[in-house]
Write a protein that holds these residues in place. Sequence first.
Motif, PDB file in Angstrom:
ATOM      1  N   SER A 290       0.851  -1.192   0.000  1.00  0.00           N
ATOM      2  CA  SER A 290       0.000   0.000   0.000  1.00  0.00           C
ATOM      3  C   SER A 290       0.883   1.237   0.000  1.00  0.00           C
ATOM      4  N   GLN A 291       0.807   2.014  -1.063  1.00  0.00           N
ATOM      5  CA  GLN A 291       1.677   3.172  -1.238  1.00  0.00           C
ATOM      6  C   GLN A 291       0.838   4.432  -1.464  1.00  0.00           C
ATOM      7  N   GLY A 292       0.941   5.388  -0.552  1.00  0.00           N
ATOM      8  CA  GLY A 292       0.307   6.690  -0.768  1.00  0.00           C
ATOM      9  C   GLY A 292      -1.204   6.632  -0.773  1.00  0.00           C
ATOM     10  N   TYR A 293      -1.799   7.365  -1.735  1.00  0.00           N
ATOM     11  CA  TYR A 293      -3.259   7.500  -1.789  1.00  0.00           C
ATOM     12  C   TYR A 293      -3.659   7.823  -3.231  1.00  0.00           C
ATOM     13  N   PRO A 294      -3.687   6.802  -4.088  1.00  0.00           N
ATOM     14  CA  PRO A 294      -4.027   7.040  -5.498  1.00  0.00           C
ATOM     15  C   PRO A 294      -5.352   7.754  -5.703  1.00  0.00           C
ATOM     16  N   SER A 295      -6.342   7.490  -4.843  1.00  0.00           N
ATOM     17  CA  SER A 295      -7.655   8.125  -5.018  1.00  0.00           C
ATOM     18  C   SER A 295      -8.251   8.617  -3.712  1.00  0.00           C
ATOM     19  N   GLU A 296      -7.531   8.447  -2.613  1.00  0.00           N
ATOM     20  CA  GLU A 296      -8.140   8.666  -1.303  1.00  0.00           C
ATOM     21  C   GLU A 296      -7.939  10.057  -0.723  1.00  0.00           C
ATOM     22  N   ILE A 297      -7.136  10.915  -1.354  1.00  0.00           N
ATOM     23  CA  ILE A 297      -6.749  12.164  -0.707  1.00  0.00           C
ATOM     24  C   ILE A 297      -7.953  13.007  -0.293  1.00  0.00           C
ATOM     25  N   PHE A 298      -8.993  13.056  -1.108  1.00  0.00           N
ATOM     26  CA  PHE A 298     -10.188  13.801  -0.713  1.00  0.00           C
ATOM     27  C   PHE A 298     -11.383  12.883  -0.441  1.00  0.00           C
ATOM     28  N   GLU A 299     -11.208  11.591  -0.679  1.00  0.00           N
ATOM     29  CA  GLU A 299     -12.223  10.621  -0.267  1.00  0.00           C
ATOM     30  C   GLU A 299     -12.411  10.681   1.243  1.00  0.00           C
ATOM     31  N   VAL A 300     -11.319  10.949   1.962  1.00  0.00           N
ATOM     32  CA  VAL A 300     -11.373  10.935   3.424  1.00  0.00           C
ATOM     33  C   VAL A 300     -11.949  12.217   4.012  1.00  0.00           C
ATOM     34  N   THR A 301     -11.968  13.301   3.252  1.00  0.00           N
ATOM     35  CA  THR A 301     -12.246  14.616   3.827  1.00  0.00           C
ATOM     36  C   THR A 301     -13.621  14.712   4.494  1.00  0.00           C
TER      37      THR A 301
END
Length: 346
Positions: A290-301
């Motif tokens: 698991s590396q970084g956040y390919p699509s999650e950076i604003f999924e979590v907001t």
Amino acid sequence: MATMKSVQTGGVGRIEVVDVERPVPGPKDVLLKIRAGGICGTDVTFLHMGGMPARAHLGGDLVPIALGHEPAGEVVEAGADVTGLEVGDRVVVNPQDAPTGIIGCGGRHGALSEYLLIENAEVGRSVAVIPDTVPFEVASLNEPMAVSRHAVNRSEAGPDDKVVVFGAGPIGLGAAIWLKLRGVRHVVVVDVIPARLEKALAVGADAVINSAEEDVTARLTQLHGQSANALGQPRPGTDVFIDAAGAPAVFNTVVANAQWHARLVMVAVQKKGEIDLGGMLRSELTLVASQGYPSEIFEVTPELVEHHERFAKLISHRVPFADVHRAFELALTPGAAEKVVVTFDA
């Protein structure tokens, strides 16, 4: 020329606060006044290195790096062509979207600065707007919580799964929160620092294990029941392991405890060590990176906003920018801090 203060590497184990030119936004850019920024393990790695090797130097000379990739701030200037953003908006940032290089990780800009230029600013791609109900220091957790969320997404853990998270730092604790928010049945956090284990329980873990004092196998069997590997050898009934610690001992512990078809998600940067491939074979253990956040950076907001009081518990130290040297001393000292956030005056 207007200037601002910015943090950069200053040699091995040291930072420097330097005066640099304050960026001027172009028609498609916005300028943020940074209000909070987290210190990450990556920042610590850059300090241990003393900078970053310059591609242009065949001899491997190190060049200073502008630090900081976990910012939350306020729009103070917006270019004429920018849509969806106005002066006064509070935002979190995708550091990987910057066209001049990843913010705080070798790119032109670092977020541990008084101001940060967001080039080609676009809501949902480079920034996300947050409400004023969320303190800036909690909003700055958006980036590391995206790392945790990606690890949980990669685990494919479901409601009926029993999960163990190794490492009760911000990434491991964030993973524990996301697992419980998605309804995972039972989450155990393993660490060797009692204060971190107390924090794990405070953010919602069902149980904790101090691996320096307890038999991990016996405790997991007690918590998750007894199962077996592919050869019928007894193993705890844990379905998913998440390694947010990165120590070789963790990998070995997982292999020794993996039941048939267990999954291991590797989110921590791994230290060198031997891998027991035979042990993996006997459990048909699936290893997922698991590396970084390919699509999650604003999924979590949205969920960070909704549950901001819970995420706030991850922050152990809030240090003013005027005392940023102390903030990095804390971050560089093993066990001295869990999550250090640097705060800026309004």
